[in-house]
Design a protein around this motif. Structure first.
Motif, PDB file in Angstrom:
ATOM      1  N   TYR A   1       9.266  -5.725  -2.787  1.00 41.16           N
ATOM      2  CA  TYR A   1       9.195  -6.763  -3.483  1.00 41.16           C
ATOM      3  C   TYR A   1      10.089  -7.986  -3.794  1.00 41.16           C
ATOM      4  CZ  TYR A   1       6.601  -2.228  -6.151  1.00 41.16           C
ATOM      5  OH  TYR A   1       5.554  -1.995  -6.348  1.00 41.16           O
TER       6      TYR A   1
ATOM      7  N   ASN B   1       1.297  -0.671 -17.099  1.00 37.22           N
ATOM      8  CA  ASN B   1       1.022  -0.237 -16.232  1.00 37.22           C
ATOM      9  C   ASN B   1      -0.267  -0.351 -15.614  1.00 37.22           C
ATOM     10  OD1 ASN B   1       2.637  -0.935 -13.583  1.00 37.22           O
ATOM     11  ND2 ASN B   1       2.214   0.917 -12.869  1.00 37.22           N
TER      12      ASN B   1
ATOM     13  N   SER C   1      12.436   2.476 -14.343  1.00 29.56           N
ATOM     14  CA  SER C   1      11.791   3.174 -13.283  1.00 29.56           C
ATOM     15  C   SER C   1      12.723   2.135 -12.586  1.00 29.56           C
ATOM     16  CB  SER C   1      10.641   3.277 -12.694  1.00 29.56           C
ATOM     17  OG  SER C   1      10.336   4.523 -14.225  1.00 29.56           O
TER      18      SER C   1
ATOM     19  N   LEU D   1      12.208  -0.835  -9.088  1.00 30.61           N
ATOM     20  CA  LEU D   1      11.788  -1.016  -8.309  1.00 30.61           C
ATOM     21  C   LEU D   1      11.525  -1.696  -6.854  1.00 30.61           C
ATOM     22  CD1 LEU D   1      10.354  -2.054 -11.880  1.00 30.61           C
ATOM     23  CD2 LEU D   1       9.326  -4.257  -9.997  1.00 30.61           C
TER      24      LEU D   1
ATOM     25  N   TYR E   1       0.827   4.775  -9.296  1.00 31.83           N
ATOM     26  CA  TYR E   1       1.544   5.365 -10.794  1.00 31.83           C
ATOM     27  C   TYR E   1       0.643   5.338 -12.025  1.00 31.83           C
ATOM     28  CZ  TYR E   1       5.887   4.352  -7.160  1.00 31.83           C
ATOM     29  OH  TYR E   1       6.406   4.875  -7.003  1.00 31.83           O
TER      30      TYR E   1
ATOM     31  N   PHE F   1       4.449  -1.504 -11.011  1.00 32.24           N
ATOM     32  CA  PHE F   1       4.124  -0.870  -9.504  1.00 32.24           C
ATOM     33  C   PHE F   1       2.813  -1.382  -9.552  1.00 32.24           C
ATOM     34  CE2 PHE F   1       7.208   2.155 -11.443  1.00 32.24           C
ATOM     35  CZ  PHE F   1       8.786   2.026 -11.012  1.00 32.24           C
TER      36      PHE F   1
ATOM     37  N   GLN G   1      -0.750  -3.397 -13.150  1.00 37.30           N
ATOM     38  CA  GLN G   1      -0.129  -2.852 -11.960  1.00 37.30           C
ATOM     39  C   GLN G   1       1.314  -3.217 -11.939  1.00 37.30           C
ATOM     40  OE1 GLN G   1      -1.729  -2.086  -7.901  1.00 37.30           O
ATOM     41  NE2 GLN G   1      -3.807  -1.384  -9.305  1.00 37.30           N
TER      42      GLN G   1
ATOM     43  N   ASN H   1       0.828   0.155  -7.194  1.00 36.84           N
ATOM     44  CA  ASN H   1       0.072   0.719  -6.341  1.00 36.84           C
ATOM     45  C   ASN H   1      -0.596   1.981  -7.328  1.00 36.84           C
ATOM     46  OD1 ASN H   1       0.441   3.459  -5.096  1.00 36.84           O
ATOM     47  ND2 ASN H   1       2.451   2.828  -3.529  1.00 36.84           N
TER      48      ASN H   1
END
Length: 206
Positions: free
Chosen positions: A161, A136, A155, A157, A147, A142, A139, A144
Motif C-alpha cells: 500500500y 471499512n 489487521s 495492512l 474484506y 483495505f 475501503q 479490496n
C-alpha cells in the motif's frame, strides 16, 4: 482537583481530565452515554487511572488512549468495531485495554502512532507495521472488495500500500487513510479515492 492534562473532543462535548496523581475523569457526552449520568458530571474512569496515559485520540463517539508503554485502551461506541472488541456493539462501552498481541507481530515492537477517522483507526508500530480496524465501507482500511465493511480485529495492512517505504506519519480523516513516508511520498485511500502516491495516481491493489 489539580489537573495536569485536559483535552476536549467532538466539538467540546466531551472533556478528559487527568489529575497530577494520575486519576482520569470524563465530562460530557461520552461519559453520560457510558455511565448514564448527567453531562455536566465528572465521571472517574478507573480503567484508565494510574496507567500513565500520554495521549488520547477520538473519532465519532469513541476514544482511544495510549500509555507510556505503548499500550492502547478504547471506550465508547463499538458499532463498526472501532474499539477492537470481540463483538460489534451499538452500546457505549467502558474503557478496556486492547491486548498487545492484537497490534503487534513481535514482542519487541510497540505502538508509536495512532489516528482515528469517523469510525476507523490506524496504528503504526516501531517495526513499521501498519494496522487498521473499524468501518471499512469506503475501503479506507483495505482497498479490496473481499474484506467486510466492519473489521473488529486490528489487521495488518499489506506494505505494498505504501511500497514498503518507512512510514513517518499516519492520518485518518473522515473515511480516508493517509500515510506520509520518510522519503516524502504521500499515500491515501478510502472514500472516493484510489491509492495515491507521490505525484501520480495508481490503481487499487487486488
Amino acid at each position: 482537583m489539580s489537573t495536569k492534562f485536559v483535552c476536549e473532543f467532538n466539538s467540546e462535548t466531551t472533556c478528559i481530565l487527568i489529575t497530577k496523581n494520575d486519576q482520569v475523569y470524563s465530562i460530557g457526552y461520552l461519559a453520560s452515554k457510558i455511565y448514564s449520568i448527567p453531562g455536566n458530571y465528572a465521571q472517574f474512569i478507573d480503567e484508565l487511572s494510574n496507567e500513565t496515559i500520554e495521549q488520547f485520540y477520538n473519532g465519532n463517539n469513541y476514544l482511544l488512549a495510549l500509555n507510556h508503554l505503548g499500550q492502547l485502551y478504547s471506550m465508547g461506541n463499538n458499532y463498526y468495531g472501532q474499539l477492537a472488541r470481540s463483538d460489534y456493539d451499538d452500546r457505549f462501552l467502558i474503557a478496556q485495554r486492547i491486548p498487545n498481541n492484537m497490534i503487534s507481530d513481535s514482542t519487541d515492537s510497540t505502538i508509536i502512532m495512532i489516528s482515528c477517522g469517523y469510525y476507523h483507526c490506524l496504528a503504526l508500530t516501531t517495526n513499521n507495521r501498519l494496522y487498521g480496524w473499524g468501518f471499512n465501507g469506503y475501503q479506507q482500511i483495505f482497498v479490496n472488495n473481499s474484506y467486510p465493511d466492519k473489521i473488529k480485529t486490528p489487521s495488518l495492512l499489506p506494505d505494498y500500500y505504501f511500497d514498503s517505504n518507512q512510514i513517518n506519519y499516519i492520518k485518518c480523516q473522515g473515511h480516508k487513510s493517509i500515510v506520509l513516508t520518510q522519503s516524502g511520498l504521500v499515500y491515501y485511500w478510502g472514500n472516493r479515492v484510489t491509492i495515491i502516491n507521490g505525484n501520480h495516481q495508481s490503481s487499487k491493489p487486488n
